[in-house]
Each structure stands twice: as C-alpha cells, then as structure tokens.
Design an enzyme around this catalytic site. Sequence first.
Site, PDB file in Angstrom:
ATOM      1  N   GLU A 162       0.786  -1.238   0.000  1.00 34.15           N
ATOM      2  CA  GLU A 162       0.000   0.000   0.000  1.00 34.15           C
ATOM      3  C   GLU A 162       0.821   1.293   0.000  1.00 34.15           C
ATOM      4  O   GLU A 162       0.557   2.205   0.784  1.00 34.15           O
ATOM      5  CB  GLU A 162      -0.972  -0.016   1.182  1.00 34.15           C
ATOM      6  CG  GLU A 162      -1.886  -1.230   1.147  1.00 34.15           C
ATOM      7  CD  GLU A 162      -2.796  -1.369   2.370  1.00 34.15           C
ATOM      8  OE1 GLU A 162      -2.895  -0.426   3.165  1.00 34.15           O
ATOM      9  OE2 GLU A 162      -3.405  -2.435   2.512  1.00 34.15           O
ATOM     10  N   GLU A 269      -6.040 -10.847  -0.837  1.00 33.66           N
ATOM     11  CA  GLU A 269      -6.865 -10.588   0.356  1.00 33.66           C
ATOM     12  C   GLU A 269      -8.350 -10.578  -0.007  1.00 33.66           C
ATOM     13  O   GLU A 269      -9.094  -9.670   0.351  1.00 33.66           O
ATOM     14  CB  GLU A 269      -6.477  -9.244   0.996  1.00 33.66           C
ATOM     15  CG  GLU A 269      -5.001  -9.125   1.294  1.00 33.66           C
ATOM     16  CD  GLU A 269      -4.604  -7.831   2.009  1.00 33.66           C
ATOM     17  OE1 GLU A 269      -5.481  -7.110   2.504  1.00 33.66           O
ATOM     18  OE2 GLU A 269      -3.391  -7.555   2.066  1.00 33.66           O
TER      19      GLU A 269
HETATM   20  O1  9MR Z   1      -7.171  -7.929   8.727  1.00 31.18           O
HETATM   21  C1  9MR Z   1      -6.254  -7.081   9.371  1.00 31.18           C
HETATM   22  C2  9MR Z   1      -6.851  -6.554  10.664  1.00 31.18           C
HETATM   23  O2  9MR Z   1      -7.051  -7.614  11.579  1.00 31.18           O
HETATM   24  C3  9MR Z   1      -5.937  -5.525  11.274  1.00 31.18           C
HETATM   25  O3  9MR Z   1      -6.563  -4.945  12.396  1.00 31.18           O
HETATM   26  C4  9MR Z   1      -5.604  -4.471  10.243  1.00 31.18           C
HETATM   27  C5  9MR Z   1      -4.638  -3.493  10.886  1.00 31.18           C
HETATM   28  O4  9MR Z   1      -4.282  -2.492  10.153  1.00 31.18           O
HETATM   29  O5  9MR Z   1      -5.032  -5.051   9.074  1.00 31.18           O
HETATM   30  C6  9MR Z   1      -5.905  -5.937   8.446  1.00 31.18           C
HETATM   31  O6  9MR Z   1      -5.323  -6.464   7.265  1.00 31.18           O
HETATM   32  C7  9MR Z   1      -5.012  -5.521   6.232  1.00 31.18           C
HETATM   33  C8  9MR Z   1      -3.845  -6.096   5.462  1.00 31.18           C
HETATM   34  O7  9MR Z   1      -2.786  -6.377   6.323  1.00 31.18           O
HETATM   35  C9  9MR Z   1      -3.410  -5.129   4.376  1.00 31.18           C
HETATM   36  N1  9MR Z   1      -4.498  -4.792   3.499  1.00 31.18           N
HETATM   37  C10 9MR Z   1      -5.721  -4.345   4.148  1.00 31.18           C
HETATM   38  C11 9MR Z   1      -6.146  -5.340   5.212  1.00 31.18           C
HETATM   39  C12 9MR Z   1      -7.447  -4.881   5.843  1.00 31.18           C
HETATM   40  O8  9MR Z   1      -7.257  -3.668   6.479  1.00 31.18           O
END
Ligand code: 9MR
Length: 358
Positions: A162, A269
Amino acid sequence: MVNGQWSMMLRPLKVAAGTLLLLCFALQTSAQGLKDVFARDFLMGVSLSGRNVRIDAEQDLIRRHFNSVTCENAMKPASLHPAPDVWRWDEADRIANFCRENGIKMRGHCLVWHNQFSDWMYYDDKGNFVDKETFYARLKDHILTVVNRYKDVVYAWDVVNEAMSDGGENPYRQSKLYQLCGDEFIEKAFLFAREADPKAILFYNDYNETNPRKSRNIYEMVLRMRSEGVPIDGIGMQGHYNIFGPSVKELEDALSLYAPLVEHIHVTELDVRASEEMGGQLNFSKEGISMTDTIQALHAQQYERLFQTFRKFRDKIDCVTFWNLHDGCSWLGEKNHPLLFDKALQPKPAYYRITAEK
Ligand code: 9MR
C-alpha cells in the site's frame, strides 16, 4: 429361465449398484475442497490468526480447502518487532508450524507497510527522524531476520504494502516512510528481501487495485522499478471487493494491464462485502446489513464473476487468498458477510456457485 425373468431378477442389483456409484461420486465430491476443485487453476489461500489454528474444526476446514496460508497480522513488523531489541515470534511461529506440519505453503505478509509498522525505526532517542542510512540499516536487519526465520516455509513475500495513494497529486502515499525516504524505500525493501531469500517471489501489494487511476499508478511504479532492475516478481491484487463491484470489465482491465508486466499475479486478500463499501482501509462500518435472499444471490453472483475472470488469467494468477477463514472471524465483522463460509463454518451459496460451475 427365459431372458425376461433374468432381467427381472437382476433389476434390484442394478439399482443397488447405481445407487452405490452415485453415493461414491457424492462422497468424493464432498470430500474435495477448494484446493482440489481449483487444482488446475491456482493455489487457494487463506489468512489466519493464531486462534484459527488452535481450534480443531477450523484446522480441519483449513486442511480440507487450502494449500496456501498468510498470517493476517502475525508477521507484520509491529507484531514481530515492536521495539529495537524485542522480537515476538509466538503467533507467527504457531501458524508457520501448523503449515510445516501439514505441508502447506505460506505467503509472507508483510515486510513494509505504513500501518502496523515498527515505528521506532523512524526515530532517534530524542524523537527526531533518523537519517535514511540509519533507517535502511534497521529495515535491512528486520527483513533479513524475518525472511531467514521462515524461508523454509514461505515461498512468496508481500514486500511493500500500500505505498500508492488513493487520490491527489502525488501517486505515492504521503506516509512517514515517504516523508523520510521518498519512494526509494520501495526499491530498498525489494533489494533486502531478494538478498535474504533469492528463491522467494516478491510482490508489491495494494487495494483499490482495479481503480483505473490507481492501477495506472501501480503499473507505472512497477514498470519503472523493473526497468531499473529492482527485483519485483509480482503484483498482489488485494481484492477487497463488494457485491456490486468491481465489474468484470474493471477487473479485466486491471488484470490486462498488470499481466504483461510481471511473472506472477496473486489475489492476496479476497473478500466480497454485502454492502457498497470497498477497499482495504479501516474506516468501514462493522454494523453491516441483515442477509436476505436477494443479497445472498448477489454475493454468489459476484463471486462467480470474479472466479470466471480469475480463471481467464490462470496463466498469470497462481494463488487466490481469502482474507480470513469464515465470516465469524472476518476483519469486516460477520455482518458484512464477506466470505465463503459462515461463522458455523458452513459453506454459503457463493461456495456452491464457484465450485459447481467447474
Ligand atoms: O485484517 C487485518 C486486521 O485484523 C488488522 O486490524 C488491520 C490493521 O491495520 O489489518 C488488516 O489487514 C489488512 C492487510 O494487512 C493489508 N491490506 C488491508 C487489510 C485490511 O485492512
């Protein structure tokens, strides 16, 4: 005995044999998981927390359906390396050991992200930004340590996550990483990752990746890096979608743009919200909606369209990962109904739709 009598006597036997055959077929089909149904297309992956691999029924579901695993949070810098000399391996080790024991490959997620990062890497003792060289030395140490620990089981890494913006003048996200290093941190991270494990395939990973403007920015960034010899092997399309979008055209446009540029595309994802919200940002509503037959049908149709399109690009897409195992543990909350399994671990209409039309 005349022929007619023989055939009368044999009829019950024939019926029984037919029933047995049907039963065998049904059992075989129901014993198959997603990984078997899509074996000729791509690996089927899932993101997990340590909790998932502590619950027997969830372990069974993982083993049956998936042949690739990502840690949802456990391998992120903030989880593994919260302070200079503090390493917390428990959760990531638990998931990696489950994968090792079950012969499941892992996608590493992620080495550099502006969110859930080891923020201490930016600062000196007085709270001022360190110089770039100090930052890169810390980052390199982090990447080498993490990649080396899991290189027996991790076959691919989301190296940078990102780094592109969702709008505005500058294509790059105006994060602390960018403020400190400009876009140079991206290539550095890839170089460190390749040094740590020359065999792992290395990805740039982002959301809203089917948005025409953002996909163009991702394309140009990856193109430039590759023409400069930066070791980027693939693009991770996060796939945080909803029941209305992206359309097949939007998805095909993005895939057609990325496909000639890299050796590998992974859908990293995937989830499909039963609402109009989309993307990977954290400002979404967990309230969600009540499920109706109409929404359930739209959800199944969107999954069907997505998988039909992924399959068209099966020469380039080699892994599709769902973001979480079932609705009950989705980062979006169960009321957004995003996945193929409900919180009772039962397959939903979307599951039957994508497996049936194969
Ligand atoms: O699913 C993840 C969630 O449990 C966390 O709280 C969050 C923290 O920032 O990150 C989520 O996963 C992210 C992933 O690592 C990167 N792309 C977006 C995902 C959803 O936010």
